[in-house]
Design an enzyme around this catalytic site. Structure first.
Site, short mmCIF file in Angstrom:
data_model
loop_
_atom_site.label_atom_id
_atom_site.label_comp_id
_atom_site.label_asym_id
_atom_site.label_seq_id
_atom_site.Cartn_x
_atom_site.Cartn_y
_atom_site.Cartn_z
N LYS A 13 4.86 2.09 4.24
CA LYS A 13 3.82 2.89 3.59
C LYS A 13 2.44 2.23 3.73
CE LYS A 13 5.87 2.75 -0.47
NZ LYS A 13 7.00 1.86 -0.12
N ARG A 87 6.17 7.32 -8.62
CA ARG A 87 7.42 6.65 -8.28
C ARG A 87 8.57 7.06 -9.19
NH1 ARG A 87 5.87 1.68 -5.59
NH2 ARG A 87 7.64 0.35 -5.17
N ARG A 126 8.27 -9.84 6.12
CA ARG A 126 6.84 -9.54 5.94
C ARG A 126 6.07 -10.80 5.52
NH1 ARG A 126 5.33 -4.80 2.06
NH2 ARG A 126 6.78 -5.91 0.70
N ARG A 159 5.32 -12.39 -0.22
CA ARG A 159 5.24 -11.89 -1.59
C ARG A 159 6.42 -12.41 -2.40
NH1 ARG A 159 4.11 -5.47 -1.36
NH2 ARG A 159 5.82 -5.47 -2.83
N ARG A 170 15.10 -3.85 -5.73
CA ARG A 170 14.05 -2.83 -5.50
C ARG A 170 14.65 -1.61 -4.80
NH1 ARG A 170 9.80 -6.39 -2.43
NH2 ARG A 170 8.76 -4.41 -2.02
P1 AP5 Z 1 4.85 -2.30 4.67
O1 AP5 Z 1 3.95 -1.33 5.34
O2 AP5 Z 1 4.23 -3.47 3.97
O3 AP5 Z 1 5.89 -1.52 3.72
P2 AP5 Z 1 5.68 -0.75 2.34
O4 AP5 Z 1 6.43 0.53 2.42
O5 AP5 Z 1 4.22 -0.68 1.99
O6 AP5 Z 1 6.48 -1.75 1.41
P3 AP5 Z 1 6.18 -2.38 -0.02
O7 AP5 Z 1 7.18 -3.47 -0.18
O8 AP5 Z 1 4.74 -2.76 -0.20
O9 AP5 Z 1 6.52 -1.18 -0.92
P4 AP5 Z 1 6.99 -1.21 -2.35
O10 AP5 Z 1 6.93 0.23 -2.62
O11 AP5 Z 1 8.27 -1.86 -2.67
O12 AP5 Z 1 5.97 -2.21 -3.07
P5 AP5 Z 1 4.72 -1.94 -4.01
O13 AP5 Z 1 3.72 -2.97 -3.67
O14 AP5 Z 1 4.35 -0.51 -4.02
O15 AP5 Z 1 5.89 -2.84 5.77
C1 AP5 Z 1 6.86 -3.82 5.44
C2 AP5 Z 1 7.02 -4.81 6.63
O16 AP5 Z 1 7.59 -4.10 7.74
C3 AP5 Z 1 5.70 -5.41 7.14
O17 AP5 Z 1 5.93 -6.73 7.53
C4 AP5 Z 1 5.32 -4.54 8.36
O18 AP5 Z 1 4.59 -5.27 9.33
C5 AP5 Z 1 6.70 -4.13 8.89
N1 AP5 Z 1 6.74 -2.78 9.44
C6 AP5 Z 1 6.12 -1.66 8.96
N2 AP5 Z 1 6.43 -0.60 9.71
C7 AP5 Z 1 7.28 -1.02 10.68
C8 AP5 Z 1 7.96 -0.38 11.74
N3 AP5 Z 1 7.83 0.93 11.99
N4 AP5 Z 1 8.77 -1.12 12.53
C9 AP5 Z 1 8.91 -2.45 12.32
N5 AP5 Z 1 8.29 -3.14 11.33
C10 AP5 Z 1 7.48 -2.43 10.50
O19 AP5 Z 1 5.35 -2.24 -5.45
C11 AP5 Z 1 5.68 -3.55 -5.88
C12 AP5 Z 1 6.16 -3.48 -7.33
O20 AP5 Z 1 5.10 -2.99 -8.19
C13 AP5 Z 1 7.35 -2.53 -7.60
O21 AP5 Z 1 8.59 -3.15 -7.33
C14 AP5 Z 1 7.14 -2.21 -9.09
O22 AP5 Z 1 7.59 -3.26 -9.91
C15 AP5 Z 1 5.64 -2.13 -9.22
N6 AP5 Z 1 5.10 -0.77 -9.02
C16 AP5 Z 1 4.29 -0.35 -8.00
N7 AP5 Z 1 4.01 0.96 -8.15
C17 AP5 Z 1 4.67 1.38 -9.25
C18 AP5 Z 1 4.80 2.65 -9.89
N8 AP5 Z 1 4.19 3.76 -9.40
N9 AP5 Z 1 5.58 2.74 -10.98
C19 AP5 Z 1 6.20 1.64 -11.49
N10 AP5 Z 1 6.12 0.41 -10.94
C20 AP5 Z 1 5.36 0.28 -9.82
#
Ligand code: AP5
Length: 219
Positions: A13, A87, A126, A159, A170
């Site tokens: 994402k 979410r 990552r 992270r 997660r």
């Molecule tokens: P990346 O693009 O970083 O993936 P992402 O989908 O953004 O993953 P996140 O881990 O950031 O998502 P998340 O939803 O768990 O975390 P968030 O920060 O929102 O890609 C990942 C890796 O793969 C990278 O190294 C990239 O280079 C590689 N890659 C990408 N595309 C690729 C491809 N096509 N092929 C190969 N490699 C690839 O949330 C963190 C925490 O915050 C949650 O656990 C929760 O506790 C809290 N939180 C956040 N939002 C909420 C909410 N709305 N409600 C409640 N709690 C929340």
């Protein structure tokens, strides 16, 4: 244009949002990034969110909805792409209600689909830059110099919630609480499922095809 980008942790994402922002001039609103900034700033919200984030659970809806409502209210008229929010079905309902109160709605929902096994590999590999936020992968998207950011030379970090154990939780949390958000939007919005088990450029092409259609409809 108001876009929601859905997908499991590690689906890509954040990676795709950076490209969407560059192409369409939207603002990137990532709930995870905003929460990490709150933690870094030592705010009350950051302290409340800490234990949930570190264990791979969701931060309570009321805290998130308030935080994102403020962020959305500050976004410029050109629109935004929401990453990591909503979410839960409750967050999605609240978002729709808030937007409807000002005569707005989400224009398009993109749902990145990819298997758990693949996302687990993506997340545990990552690495990101603590200075500029650039994201790399130890195999798929390597920096020019191992362990250093291409842009500012800072040491790349992992992270804290990207450990294997937390990633497993997660993913469980995603299937239990976030996957239903896709079904919620499929009832009343335009949703495109995107095959995210491809390379980053191919996924970008699929996303841009859908967003071009949406942008042309909006004129
Ligand atoms: P990346 O693009 O970083 O993936 P992402 O989908 O953004 O993953 P996140 O881990 O950031 O998502 P998340 O939803 O768990 O975390 P968030 O920060 O929102 O890609 C990942 C890796 O793969 C990278 O190294 C990239 O280079 C590689 N890659 C990408 N595309 C690729 C491809 N096509 N092929 C190969 N490699 C690839 O949330 C963190 C925490 O915050 C949650 O656990 C929760 O506790 C809290 N939180 C956040 N939002 C909420 C909410 N709305 N409600 C409640 N709690 C929340």
């Amino acid at each position: 244009m108001r876009v929601v980008l859905l997908g499991a942790p590690g689906a890509g994402k954040g990676t795709q949002c950076k490209r969407i922002v560059a192409q369409y001039g939207l603002v990137h609103l990532s709930s995870g990034d905003i929460l990490r900034q709150e933690r870094a700033d030592g705010t009350e919200l950051g302290r409340k969110a800490q234990s949930y984030m570190d264990s791979g659970e969701l931060v309570p809806d009321e805290l998130i909805v308030e935080m994102m409502t403020v962020a959305i209210s500050k976004a410029p008229a050109g629109g935004y792409v929401l990453d990591g929010f909503p979410r839960t079905a409750k967050q999605a309902e609240q978002l729709d209600k808030t937007l409807a109160d000002s005569g707005q709605k989400i224009d398009v929902v993109l749902n990145l689909e990819v298997d758990d096994e693949i996302v687990a590999r993506r997340i545990t590999g990552r690495r990101s830059c603590p200075e500029c936020g650039a994201v790399y992968h130890i195999e798929n998207l390597k920096p020019k110099v191992e362990g250093k950011c291409d842009h500012d030379g800072a040491n790349l970090v992992q992270r804290p919630d990207d450990s294997f154990e937390v990633v497993m939780n997660r993913l469980k949390t995603y299937h239990r609480q976030t996957r239903p958000v896709v079904d919620y939007y499929k009832k009343n919005s335009t949703v495109y499922d995107i095959d995210a088990d491809k390379n980053i450029d191919e996924i970008e092409t699929s996303i841009f095809e859908k967003l071009d259609v949406c942008a042309s409809v909006q004129g």
